[in-house]
Design a protein around this motif. Structure first.
Motif, PDB file in Angstrom:
ATOM      1  N   LEU A 171       0.810  -1.226   0.000  1.00 48.42           N
ATOM      2  CA  LEU A 171       0.000   0.000   0.000  1.00 48.42           C
ATOM      3  C   LEU A 171       0.837   1.267   0.000  1.00 48.42           C
ATOM      4  O   LEU A 171       0.413   2.310   0.491  1.00 48.42           O
ATOM      5  N   GLY A 172       2.042   1.194  -0.507  1.00 46.99           N
ATOM      6  CA  GLY A 172       2.912   2.362  -0.539  1.00 46.99           C
ATOM      7  C   GLY A 172       3.534   2.720   0.800  1.00 46.99           C
ATOM      8  O   GLY A 172       4.162   3.763   0.941  1.00 46.99           O
ATOM      9  N   LEU A 173       3.356   1.859   1.782  1.00 49.19           N
ATOM     10  CA  LEU A 173       3.876   2.153   3.119  1.00 49.19           C
ATOM     11  C   LEU A 173       5.320   1.709   3.314  1.00 49.19           C
ATOM     12  O   LEU A 173       5.858   1.877   4.404  1.00 49.19           O
ATOM     13  N   GLN A 174       5.962   1.170   2.278  1.00 45.32           N
ATOM     14  CA  GLN A 174       7.348   0.760   2.417  1.00 45.32           C
ATOM     15  C   GLN A 174       8.261   1.972   2.611  1.00 45.32           C
ATOM     16  O   GLN A 174       9.378   1.831   3.099  1.00 45.32           O
ATOM     17  N   ASP A 175       7.787   3.163   2.259  1.00 48.09           N
ATOM     18  CA  ASP A 175       8.586   4.374   2.444  1.00 48.09           C
ATOM     19  C   ASP A 175       8.263   5.096   3.745  1.00 48.09           C
ATOM     20  O   ASP A 175       8.951   6.057   4.098  1.00 48.09           O
ATOM     21  N   ALA A 176       7.236   4.691   4.452  1.00 46.01           N
ATOM     22  CA  ALA A 176       6.813   5.406   5.657  1.00 46.01           C
ATOM     23  C   ALA A 176       7.811   5.240   6.791  1.00 46.01           C
ATOM     24  O   ALA A 176       8.146   6.216   7.476  1.00 46.01           O
ATOM     25  N   ILE A 177       8.285   4.042   7.019  1.00 47.81           N
ATOM     26  CA  ILE A 177       9.185   3.809   8.143  1.00 47.81           C
ATOM     27  C   ILE A 177      10.533   4.504   7.934  1.00 47.81           C
ATOM     28  O   ILE A 177      10.984   5.227   8.834  1.00 47.81           O
ATOM     29  N   MET A 187       6.096   7.748  16.495  1.00 48.74           N
ATOM     30  CA  MET A 187       7.042   6.808  15.902  1.00 48.74           C
ATOM     31  C   MET A 187       6.496   5.384  15.962  1.00 48.74           C
ATOM     32  O   MET A 187       6.458   4.681  14.953  1.00 48.74           O
ATOM     33  N   PHE A 188       6.043   4.967  17.140  1.00 45.48           N
ATOM     34  CA  PHE A 188       5.497   3.613  17.262  1.00 45.48           C
ATOM     35  C   PHE A 188       4.177   3.470  16.514  1.00 45.48           C
ATOM     36  O   PHE A 188       3.855   2.396  16.002  1.00 45.48           O
ATOM     37  N   GLY A 189       3.399   4.547  16.417  1.00 49.89           N
ATOM     38  CA  GLY A 189       2.165   4.509  15.635  1.00 49.89           C
ATOM     39  C   GLY A 189       2.433   4.293  14.156  1.00 49.89           C
ATOM     40  O   GLY A 189       1.718   3.549  13.489  1.00 49.89           O
ATOM     41  N   THR A 190       3.475   4.956  13.644  1.00 45.84           N
ATOM     42  CA  THR A 190       3.843   4.777  12.239  1.00 45.84           C
ATOM     43  C   THR A 190       4.288   3.344  11.980  1.00 45.84           C
ATOM     44  O   THR A 190       3.895   2.737  10.985  1.00 45.84           O
ATOM     45  N   ILE A 191       5.101   2.811  12.870  1.00 43.42           N
ATOM     46  CA  ILE A 191       5.565   1.424  12.708  1.00 43.42           C
ATOM     47  C   ILE A 191       4.387   0.463  12.773  1.00 43.42           C
ATOM     48  O   ILE A 191       4.269  -0.455  11.949  1.00 43.42           O
ATOM     49  N   LEU A 192       3.507   0.665  13.740  1.00 44.25           N
ATOM     50  CA  LEU A 192       2.351  -0.217  13.896  1.00 44.25           C
ATOM     51  C   LEU A 192       1.415  -0.120  12.691  1.00 44.25           C
ATOM     52  O   LEU A 192       0.908  -1.136  12.208  1.00 44.25           O
ATOM     53  N   LEU A 193       1.197   1.086  12.177  1.00 39.84           N
ATOM     54  CA  LEU A 193       0.340   1.251  11.009  1.00 39.84           C
ATOM     55  C   LEU A 193       0.922   0.544   9.790  1.00 39.84           C
ATOM     56  O   LEU A 193       0.208  -0.168   9.074  1.00 39.84           O
ATOM     57  N   ALA A 194       2.209   0.722   9.551  1.00 35.91           N
ATOM     58  CA  ALA A 194       2.831   0.107   8.376  1.00 35.91           C
ATOM     59  C   ALA A 194       2.801  -1.416   8.473  1.00 35.91           C
ATOM     60  O   ALA A 194       2.410  -2.100   7.515  1.00 35.91           O
ATOM     61  N   VAL A 195       3.195  -1.951   9.607  1.00 36.53           N
ATOM     62  CA  VAL A 195       3.215  -3.408   9.774  1.00 36.53           C
ATOM     63  C   VAL A 195       1.798  -3.979   9.754  1.00 36.53           C
ATOM     64  O   VAL A 195       1.535  -4.995   9.101  1.00 36.53           O
ATOM     65  N   GLY A 196       0.879  -3.328  10.431  1.00 34.41           N
ATOM     66  CA  GLY A 196      -0.502  -3.811  10.466  1.00 34.41           C
ATOM     67  C   GLY A 196      -1.172  -3.786   9.109  1.00 34.41           C
ATOM     68  O   GLY A 196      -1.876  -4.731   8.727  1.00 34.41           O
ATOM     69  N   ALA A 197      -0.951  -2.707   8.354  1.00 35.72           N
ATOM     70  CA  ALA A 197      -1.565  -2.604   7.030  1.00 35.72           C
ATOM     71  C   ALA A 197      -1.012  -3.673   6.090  1.00 35.72           C
ATOM     72  O   ALA A 197      -1.770  -4.284   5.324  1.00 35.72           O
ATOM     73  N   VAL A 198       0.284  -3.907   6.142  1.00 35.64           N
ATOM     74  CA  VAL A 198       0.879  -4.932   5.277  1.00 35.64           C
ATOM     75  C   VAL A 198       0.375  -6.318   5.670  1.00 35.64           C
ATOM     76  O   VAL A 198       0.050  -7.139   4.808  1.00 35.64           O
TER      77      VAL A 198
END
Length: 91
Positions: free
Chosen positions: A29-35, A51-62
Motif C-alpha cells: 500500500l505504498g507504506l514501504q517508504d513510511a518507516i 514513531m510507534f504509531g507509524t511502525i504499527l500502522l505500516a506493519v498492520g496494514a501490510v
C-alpha cells in the motif's frame, strides 16, 4: 532449476512468481517508504508515540492486506470454476 522442471512445471512456477510480484505491490500500500522517512524524524523530535504509531500502522496494514490477498487467492478457484470450461480434443 530449468533443467529439472518440465516445460509445464516451469511455466506454472513463472506464472506463480508473476502473480506474487503483482500482489506484492498491492500488499505494501505504498507504506514501504513510511518507516524510513518518518521514524527518524519522530525519533529526533522525541515523539515516540507517533514513531510507534507509524511502525504499527505500516506493519498492520501490510499484514492485513497480505492476509486478504491470500484469502482471495485461496477462494478464487471456487468463484472462477463456473466460468472455466475444459475441452478435450480427441483424435
Amino acid at each position: 532449476m530449468i533443467r529439472y522442471l518440465s516445460t509445464r512445471d516451469y511455466g506454472e512456477l513463472a506464472y506463480g512468481l508473476a502473480v506474487v510480484s503483482l500482489f506484492r505491490l498491492f500488499a505494501s500500500l505504498g507504506l514501504q517508504d513510511a518507516i524510513p522517512r518518518f521514524v527518524p524524524i519522530y525519533r529526533e523530535n522525541h515523539e515516540y508515540g507517533k514513531m510507534f504509531g507509524t511502525i504499527l500502522l505500516a506493519v498492520g496494514a501490510v499484514l492485513l492486506t497480505g492476509i486478504f490477498i491470500v484469502g482471495v487467492v485461496w477462494r478464487a478457484p471456487l468463484f472462477l470454476m463456473p466460468f472455466i470450461t475444459t475441452r478435450v480434443f480427441l483424435p
